[in-house]
Write a protein that holds these residues in place. Sequence first.
Motif, PDB file in Angstrom:
ATOM      1  N   MET A   1       0.865  -1.177   0.000  1.00 24.94           N
ATOM      2  CA  MET A   1       0.000   0.000   0.000  1.00 24.94           C
ATOM      3  C   MET A   1       0.897   1.221   0.000  1.00 24.94           C
ATOM      4  O   MET A   1       1.939   1.238   0.674  1.00 24.94           O
ATOM      5  CB  MET A   1      -0.912   0.028   1.220  1.00 24.94           C
ATOM      6  CG  MET A   1      -2.051  -0.961   1.161  1.00 24.94           C
ATOM      7  SD  MET A   1      -3.141  -0.874   2.607  1.00 24.94           S
ATOM      8  CE  MET A   1      -3.978   0.690   2.295  1.00 24.94           C
ATOM      9  N   ASP A   2       0.488   2.230  -0.750  1.00 28.24           N
ATOM     10  CA  ASP A   2       1.219   3.492  -0.743  1.00 28.24           C
ATOM     11  C   ASP A   2       0.259   4.627  -1.039  1.00 28.24           C
ATOM     12  O   ASP A   2      -0.921   4.412  -1.301  1.00 28.24           O
ATOM     13  CB  ASP A   2       2.399   3.473  -1.717  1.00 28.24           C
ATOM     14  CG  ASP A   2       2.020   3.306  -3.175  1.00 28.24           C
ATOM     15  OD1 ASP A   2       0.810   3.266  -3.506  1.00 28.24           O
ATOM     16  OD2 ASP A   2       2.937   3.215  -4.010  1.00 28.24           O
ATOM     17  N   CYS A   3       0.776   5.833  -0.953  1.00 30.36           N
ATOM     18  CA  CYS A   3      -0.003   7.035  -1.226  1.00 30.36           C
ATOM     19  C   CYS A   3       0.653   7.749  -2.396  1.00 30.36           C
ATOM     20  O   CYS A   3       1.820   8.150  -2.301  1.00 30.36           O
ATOM     21  CB  CYS A   3      -0.048   7.919   0.015  1.00 30.36           C
ATOM     22  SG  CYS A   3      -1.063   9.384  -0.188  1.00 30.36           S
ATOM     23  N   VAL A   4      -0.071   7.858  -3.499  1.00 35.11           N
ATOM     24  CA  VAL A   4       0.440   8.475  -4.715  1.00 35.11           C
ATOM     25  C   VAL A   4      -0.619   9.421  -5.264  1.00 35.11           C
ATOM     26  O   VAL A   4      -1.798   9.044  -5.345  1.00 35.11           O
ATOM     27  CB  VAL A   4       0.785   7.397  -5.773  1.00 35.11           C
ATOM     28  CG1 VAL A   4       1.190   8.018  -7.091  1.00 35.11           C
ATOM     29  CG2 VAL A   4       1.881   6.477  -5.264  1.00 35.11           C
ATOM     30  N   ASP A   5      -0.194  10.609  -5.632  1.00 29.01           N
ATOM     31  CA  ASP A   5      -1.105  11.588  -6.246  1.00 29.01           C
ATOM     32  C   ASP A   5      -2.365  11.817  -5.418  1.00 29.01           C
ATOM     33  O   ASP A   5      -3.472  11.914  -5.947  1.00 29.01           O
ATOM     34  CB  ASP A   5      -1.484  11.163  -7.671  1.00 29.01           C
ATOM     35  CG  ASP A   5      -0.282  11.114  -8.591  1.00 29.01           C
ATOM     36  OD1 ASP A   5       0.663  11.906  -8.378  1.00 29.01           O
ATOM     37  OD2 ASP A   5      -0.280  10.288  -9.529  1.00 29.01           O
ATOM     38  N   GLY A   6      -2.194  11.846  -4.104  1.00 32.93           N
ATOM     39  CA  GLY A   6      -3.318  12.134  -3.231  1.00 32.93           C
ATOM     40  C   GLY A   6      -4.318  11.011  -3.055  1.00 32.93           C
ATOM     41  O   GLY A   6      -5.442  11.237  -2.627  1.00 32.93           O
ATOM     42  N   ARG A   7      -3.903   9.765  -3.361  1.00 26.73           N
ATOM     43  CA  ARG A   7      -4.798   8.625  -3.128  1.00 26.73           C
ATOM     44  C   ARG A   7      -4.004   7.447  -2.591  1.00 26.73           C
ATOM     45  O   ARG A   7      -2.836   7.277  -2.904  1.00 26.73           O
ATOM     46  CB  ARG A   7      -5.562   8.244  -4.384  1.00 26.73           C
ATOM     47  CG  ARG A   7      -4.708   7.746  -5.503  1.00 26.73           C
ATOM     48  CD  ARG A   7      -5.539   7.494  -6.771  1.00 26.73           C
ATOM     49  NE  ARG A   7      -4.669   7.078  -7.852  1.00 26.73           N
ATOM     50  CZ  ARG A   7      -4.409   5.811  -8.164  1.00 26.73           C
ATOM     51  NH1 ARG A   7      -4.957   4.833  -7.486  1.00 26.73           N
ATOM     52  NH2 ARG A   7      -3.597   5.524  -9.159  1.00 26.73           N
ATOM     53  N   VAL A   8      -4.657   6.651  -1.780  1.00 29.26           N
ATOM     54  CA  VAL A   8      -4.052   5.433  -1.238  1.00 29.26           C
ATOM     55  C   VAL A   8      -4.440   4.293  -2.162  1.00 29.26           C
ATOM     56  O   VAL A   8      -5.575   4.209  -2.618  1.00 29.26           O
ATOM     57  CB  VAL A   8      -4.553   5.158   0.197  1.00 29.26           C
ATOM     58  CG1 VAL A   8      -4.013   3.828   0.713  1.00 29.26           C
ATOM     59  CG2 VAL A   8      -4.155   6.301   1.121  1.00 29.26           C
ATOM     60  N   ARG A   9      -3.482   3.433  -2.444  1.00 33.78           N
ATOM     61  CA  ARG A   9      -3.760   2.307  -3.334  1.00 33.78           C
ATOM     62  C   ARG A   9      -3.035   1.055  -2.840  1.00 33.78           C
ATOM     63  O   ARG A   9      -2.121   1.132  -2.023  1.00 33.78           O
ATOM     64  CB  ARG A   9      -3.336   2.641  -4.757  1.00 33.78           C
ATOM     65  CG  ARG A   9      -1.850   2.866  -4.844  1.00 33.78           C
ATOM     66  CD  ARG A   9      -1.393   3.414  -6.138  1.00 33.78           C
ATOM     67  NE  ARG A   9       0.072   3.444  -6.080  1.00 33.78           N
ATOM     68  CZ  ARG A   9       0.835   3.504  -7.128  1.00 33.78           C
ATOM     69  NH1 ARG A   9       0.317   3.559  -8.333  1.00 33.78           N
ATOM     70  NH2 ARG A   9       2.139   3.516  -6.985  1.00 33.78           N
ATOM     71  N   ARG A  10      -3.479  -0.077  -3.347  1.00 32.84           N
ATOM     72  CA  ARG A  10      -2.862  -1.381  -3.070  1.00 32.84           C
ATOM     73  C   ARG A  10      -2.338  -1.898  -4.408  1.00 32.84           C
ATOM     74  O   ARG A  10      -3.090  -1.987  -5.374  1.00 32.84           O
ATOM     75  CB  ARG A  10      -3.889  -2.333  -2.491  1.00 32.84           C
ATOM     76  CG  ARG A  10      -3.327  -3.668  -2.062  1.00 32.84           C
ATOM     77  CD  ARG A  10      -4.417  -4.573  -1.520  1.00 32.84           C
ATOM     78  NE  ARG A  10      -5.067  -3.990  -0.363  1.00 32.84           N
ATOM     79  CZ  ARG A  10      -4.914  -4.430   0.891  1.00 32.84           C
ATOM     80  NH1 ARG A  10      -4.164  -5.479   1.121  1.00 32.84           N
ATOM     81  NH2 ARG A  10      -5.538  -3.842   1.891  1.00 32.84           N
ATOM     82  N   VAL A  11      -1.034  -2.242  -4.445  1.00 28.92           N
ATOM     83  CA  VAL A  11      -0.364  -2.623  -5.685  1.00 28.92           C
ATOM     84  C   VAL A  11       0.281  -4.000  -5.499  1.00 28.92           C
ATOM     85  O   VAL A  11       0.876  -4.258  -4.443  1.00 28.92           O
ATOM     86  CB  VAL A  11       0.733  -1.582  -6.041  1.00 28.92           C
ATOM     87  CG1 VAL A  11       1.471  -1.955  -7.305  1.00 28.92           C
ATOM     88  CG2 VAL A  11       0.142  -0.194  -6.140  1.00 28.92           C
ATOM     89  N   PRO A  12       0.199  -4.891  -6.492  1.00 28.36           N
ATOM     90  CA  PRO A  12       0.908  -6.170  -6.390  1.00 28.36           C
ATOM     91  C   PRO A  12       2.411  -5.934  -6.167  1.00 28.36           C
ATOM     92  O   PRO A  12       3.010  -5.043  -6.777  1.00 28.36           O
ATOM     93  CB  PRO A  12       0.653  -6.831  -7.752  1.00 28.36           C
ATOM     94  CG  PRO A  12      -0.612  -6.213  -8.240  1.00 28.36           C
ATOM     95  CD  PRO A  12      -0.570  -4.789  -7.745  1.00 28.36           C
ATOM     96  N   LEU A  13       3.002  -6.723  -5.298  1.00 25.19           N
ATOM     97  CA  LEU A  13       4.396  -6.541  -4.906  1.00 25.19           C
ATOM     98  C   LEU A  13       5.344  -6.508  -6.096  1.00 25.19           C
ATOM     99  O   LEU A  13       6.176  -5.601  -6.195  1.00 25.19           O
ATOM    100  CB  LEU A  13       4.816  -7.644  -3.927  1.00 25.19           C
ATOM    101  CG  LEU A  13       6.281  -7.633  -3.473  1.00 25.19           C
ATOM    102  CD1 LEU A  13       6.597  -6.359  -2.694  1.00 25.19           C
ATOM    103  CD2 LEU A  13       6.578  -8.865  -2.645  1.00 25.19           C
ATOM    104  N   GLU A  14       5.272  -7.481  -6.994  1.00 21.47           N
ATOM    105  CA  GLU A  14       6.194  -7.513  -8.140  1.00 21.47           C
ATOM    106  C   GLU A  14       6.070  -6.255  -8.988  1.00 21.47           C
ATOM    107  O   GLU A  14       7.067  -5.714  -9.465  1.00 21.47           O
ATOM    108  CB  GLU A  14       5.967  -8.753  -9.000  1.00 21.47           C
ATOM    109  CG  GLU A  14       6.469 -10.028  -8.374  1.00 21.47           C
ATOM    110  CD  GLU A  14       6.282 -11.242  -9.274  1.00 21.47           C
ATOM    111  OE1 GLU A  14       5.490 -11.182 -10.242  1.00 21.47           O
ATOM    112  OE2 GLU A  14       6.942 -12.265  -9.001  1.00 21.47           O
ATOM    113  N   LEU A  15       4.858  -5.774  -9.179  1.00 16.38           N
ATOM    114  CA  LEU A  15       4.650  -4.559  -9.965  1.00 16.38           C
ATOM    115  C   LEU A  15       5.243  -3.353  -9.247  1.00 16.38           C
ATOM    116  O   LEU A  15       5.923  -2.528  -9.855  1.00 16.38           O
ATOM    117  CB  LEU A  15       3.156  -4.351 -10.236  1.00 16.38           C
ATOM    118  CG  LEU A  15       2.800  -3.123 -11.065  1.00 16.38           C
ATOM    119  CD1 LEU A  15       3.483  -3.156 -12.425  1.00 16.38           C
ATOM    120  CD2 LEU A  15       1.287  -3.017 -11.210  1.00 16.38           C
TER     121      LEU A  15
END
Length: 171
Positions: free
Chosen positions: A135-149
Amino acid sequence: MRERLLAALAERGLLAADGVTTAFGEPAWREVRAGHEPQALMDAGALQRRLVECACGTAAMGEDLCAAWVERAFSRLGMGYVSGDARELCDGFCHLTDTADLLVGMIVAVARDPYGAGGWDHGHVGLYVGDDAVMDCVDGRVRRVPLELWLSAYGVASEPRWGWLGAISLA
């Protein structure tokens, strides 16, 4: 997923002519090898799982405030407050590179990312939440991203590393 990332890197001029490394000499795709799987959420301890809950309930911060979002999620856990930009967190607390050592609740960071002046100067940081996701915060939004990606996209200019924020183990 892999092919889309490689095409996007090529389009931005970030993929080397060999098609497997970046213009910075880093691997263009970072695979989690068999036998090097990171910790699953169901195998995490109570404090680790509580941090994931805190992260899910932490509102997004503004642009270029990935570290502030991670720090706020940790502070909601009641373990104090660690301050710094993503590069400082990466350099200070992230020394591991084998995904087998990646545990739920660790920060995952790069010292540089090539997607903007803020990323180049300050890097990027997220939180490993288990089940092969960051999980991270990018461009003012929190998102969940696959680890490899996440590792591949942000590892374009520098090697991703991980460790415990503030050197405080939650495991």
